[in-house]
Design an enzyme around this catalytic site. Structure first.
Site, PDB file in Angstrom:
ATOM      1  N   GLU A   1      -2.744   8.787 -18.257  1.00  0.00           N
ATOM      2  CA  GLU A   1      -2.370  10.169 -17.888  1.00  0.00           C
ATOM      3  C   GLU A   1      -3.643  10.810 -17.309  1.00  0.00           C
ATOM      4  O   GLU A   1      -3.675  11.178 -16.131  1.00  0.00           O
ATOM      5  CB  GLU A   1      -1.883  10.936 -19.126  1.00  0.00           C
ATOM      6  CG  GLU A   1      -1.525  12.403 -18.877  1.00  0.00           C
ATOM      7  CD  GLU A   1      -1.178  13.161 -20.161  1.00  0.00           C
ATOM      8  OE1 GLU A   1      -1.525  12.675 -21.256  1.00  0.00           O
ATOM      9  OE2 GLU A   1      -0.557  14.248 -20.055  1.00  0.00           O
TER      10      GLU A   1
ATOM     11  N   ASP B   1       8.431  15.523 -21.455  1.00  0.00           N
ATOM     12  CA  ASP B   1       7.176  15.590 -22.217  1.00  0.00           C
ATOM     13  C   ASP B   1       7.177  16.746 -23.222  1.00  0.00           C
ATOM     14  O   ASP B   1       7.495  16.541 -24.395  1.00  0.00           O
ATOM     15  CB  ASP B   1       5.978  15.676 -21.246  1.00  0.00           C
ATOM     16  CG  ASP B   1       4.664  15.212 -21.856  1.00  0.00           C
ATOM     17  OD1 ASP B   1       4.671  14.770 -23.013  1.00  0.00           O
ATOM     18  OD2 ASP B   1       3.620  15.282 -21.159  1.00  0.00           O
TER      19      ASP B   1
ATOM     20  N   HIS C   1      10.283  10.137 -23.304  1.00  0.00           N
ATOM     21  CA  HIS C   1       8.969  10.758 -23.492  1.00  0.00           C
ATOM     22  C   HIS C   1       9.165  12.244 -23.730  1.00  0.00           C
ATOM     23  O   HIS C   1       9.216  13.040 -22.801  1.00  0.00           O
ATOM     24  CB  HIS C   1       8.101  10.482 -22.257  1.00  0.00           C
ATOM     25  CG  HIS C   1       6.677  10.899 -22.419  1.00  0.00           C
ATOM     26  ND1 HIS C   1       5.649  10.320 -21.717  1.00  0.00           N
ATOM     27  CD2 HIS C   1       6.093  11.853 -23.197  1.00  0.00           C
ATOM     28  CE1 HIS C   1       4.507  10.889 -22.064  1.00  0.00           C
ATOM     29  NE2 HIS C   1       4.755  11.833 -22.958  1.00  0.00           N
TER      30      HIS C   1
HETATM   31  N1  ADE Z   1       0.956  15.554 -26.975  1.00  0.00           N
HETATM   32  C1  ADE Z   1       1.942  16.319 -26.485  1.00  0.00           C
HETATM   33  N2  ADE Z   1       2.006  16.191 -25.148  1.00  0.00           N
HETATM   34  C2  ADE Z   1       1.050  15.308 -24.788  1.00  0.00           C
HETATM   35  C3  ADE Z   1       0.638  14.748 -23.558  1.00  0.00           C
HETATM   36  N3  ADE Z   1       1.184  15.072 -22.395  1.00  0.00           N
HETATM   37  N4  ADE Z   1      -0.405  13.879 -23.575  1.00  0.00           N
HETATM   38  C4  ADE Z   1      -0.989  13.557 -24.723  1.00  0.00           C
HETATM   39  N5  ADE Z   1      -0.625  14.042 -25.911  1.00  0.00           N
HETATM   40  C5  ADE Z   1       0.395  14.913 -25.945  1.00  0.00           C
HETATM   41 ZN    ZN Z   2       3.425  13.033 -23.940  1.00  0.00          ZN
END
Ligand code: ADE
Ligand code: ZN
Length: 357
Positions: free
Chosen positions: A216, A294, A25
């Site tokens: 999330e 991320d 990720h």
């Molecule tokens: N694009 C980049 N980082 C992201 C995240 N944490 N959640 C959703 N879209 C993203």
């Molecule tokens: Zn992401």
């Protein structure tokens, strides 16, 4: 909630660094460090809007104060506007692979957001060419492996997503792009809006690897609907799965991996502290997960920093870390041969530390 803090001794840090890690990720555009961002803005004669922090220091202050996912994304899409040429995309990705390798990350599955570039007039060929050359060079220079995953922006209409999928056909055909993901603002844009996009790609390439950001900021039904409607085999984030016992049971039984991003969740105010994440719960319930960075340029750390942050909150022992590392290998989209190689390396590192940790 009271939090126990654990020491991450020098020996444990060394172990976590050597432990073979897989990253699943990682948004390449989210690896754009402020120094490279300003360098590329200059190289491409781009004037950033007056609201954009004008110095590296001011960028860092801004990054410490995101109020939520949308606040971050508003900044992130402006930041990526400095990426113009094939060389820019190459430099961006190569900088990430260099850092990930130094952290002991041996296999990376990396996202990119084509629509964030197409809407600025940058062609898919420019983006993919720069990124895929960096992927190739990372494999030859560092001996690491990687996969490119194209993401659709969920704040854009699904018709737009269908067009991008059509235009990426040759890259899926050649195996240059390996999978499809779904990112950007979650709550207003549930997964079912993109059913047709995922169905189209599956009809063209039945074996294609599918994932989606879910759970999330969205609730656990976003995770369930991503599995049921989009037919994904992995979930990005998925922290809100903790609210459903039946979903956790399903994730465990079907071995659907969650790609967790601890430092990101703190910076985007999903949780107040890494210690509040359900990482121990997932481990106990047999929900497979990996630990990822991320958007490391924005969230204060690359993959190893995330491992260390998890250790300082959960104090896992060597066996638990071994399990986490193996779960990441099992959930990867590399071939069985590469997985076997990585598992052997895990055994080797764990044997080395078994008497000292
Ligand atoms: N694009 C980049 N980082 C992201 C995240 N944490 N959640 C959703 N879209 C993203
Ligand atoms: Zn992401």
């Amino acid at each position: 909630m009271t939090l126990t803090k654990y020491e991450c001794s020098d020996c444990m840090q060394k172990f976590l660094k050597e432990l073979p890690k897989c990253e699943h990720h990682l948004h390449l555009e989210g690896t754009l460090e402020p120094d490279l961002l300003f360098k590329l803005a200059k190289r491409n004669n781009i004037t950033l809007p007056p609201t954009f922090p004008p110095t590296i220091e001011q960028c860092k202050t801004r990054y410490d104060n995101f109020s939520d996912l949308q606040d971050f994304l508003d900044h992130y899409y402006i930041g990526m506007s400095v990426l113009v040429t094939e060389q820019d995309f190459y430099d961006l990705a190569m900088a990430y692979f260099t850092k990930a390798t130094a952290d002991g990350c041996l296999h990376s599955e990396v996202f990119f957001d084509p629509q964030g570039h197409l809407e600025r007039g940058i062609s898919l060929d420019v983006v993919v060419s720069g990124l895929s050359h960096a992927c190739e060079d990372a494999r030859t220079s560092f001996g690491t492996t990687n996969k490119l995953i194209m993401c659709l922006l969920r704040h854009l209409p699904s018709e737009d997503g269908l067009k991008v999928i059509e235009s990426a056909d040759k890259y899926y055909q050649d195996g240059i792009i390996h999978g499809l993901g779904l990112d950007s603002s979650e709550k207003p844009f549930p997964p079912e809006l993109f059913e047709e996009c995922y169905a189209l790609l599956r009809s063209k390439f039945p074996e294609v690897a599918l994932t989606a950001h879910a759970g999330e900021e969205g609730d656990y039904t976003f995770v369930e609907n991503s599995l049921d409607k989009l037919k994904v085999t992995r979930i990005d984030h998925g922290v809100n799965s903790k609210h459903s016992e039946s979903l956790m049971k399903r994730l465990s039984e079907e071995q659907i991996m969650l790609s967790l991003c601890p430092l990101s969740n703190v910076k985007l105010q999903v949780v107040q502290d890494v210690g509040h994440l359900p990482i121990d719960l997932f481990l106990e319930r047999g929900v497979p997960f990996s630990i990822n960075s991320d958007d490391p340029a924005y969230f204060g750390g690359y993959i190893l920093d995330n491992y260390v942050a998890v250790h300082t909150r959960f104090g896992f022992n060597l066996e638990q870390w071994k399990q986490i590392s193996l779960n990441g290998i099992n959930g990867s989209w590399c071939d069985e041969g590469r997985k076997q190689e990585l598992r052997m390396l895990v055994d080797k590192v764990c044997s080395k530390y078994v008497d000292v940790l």
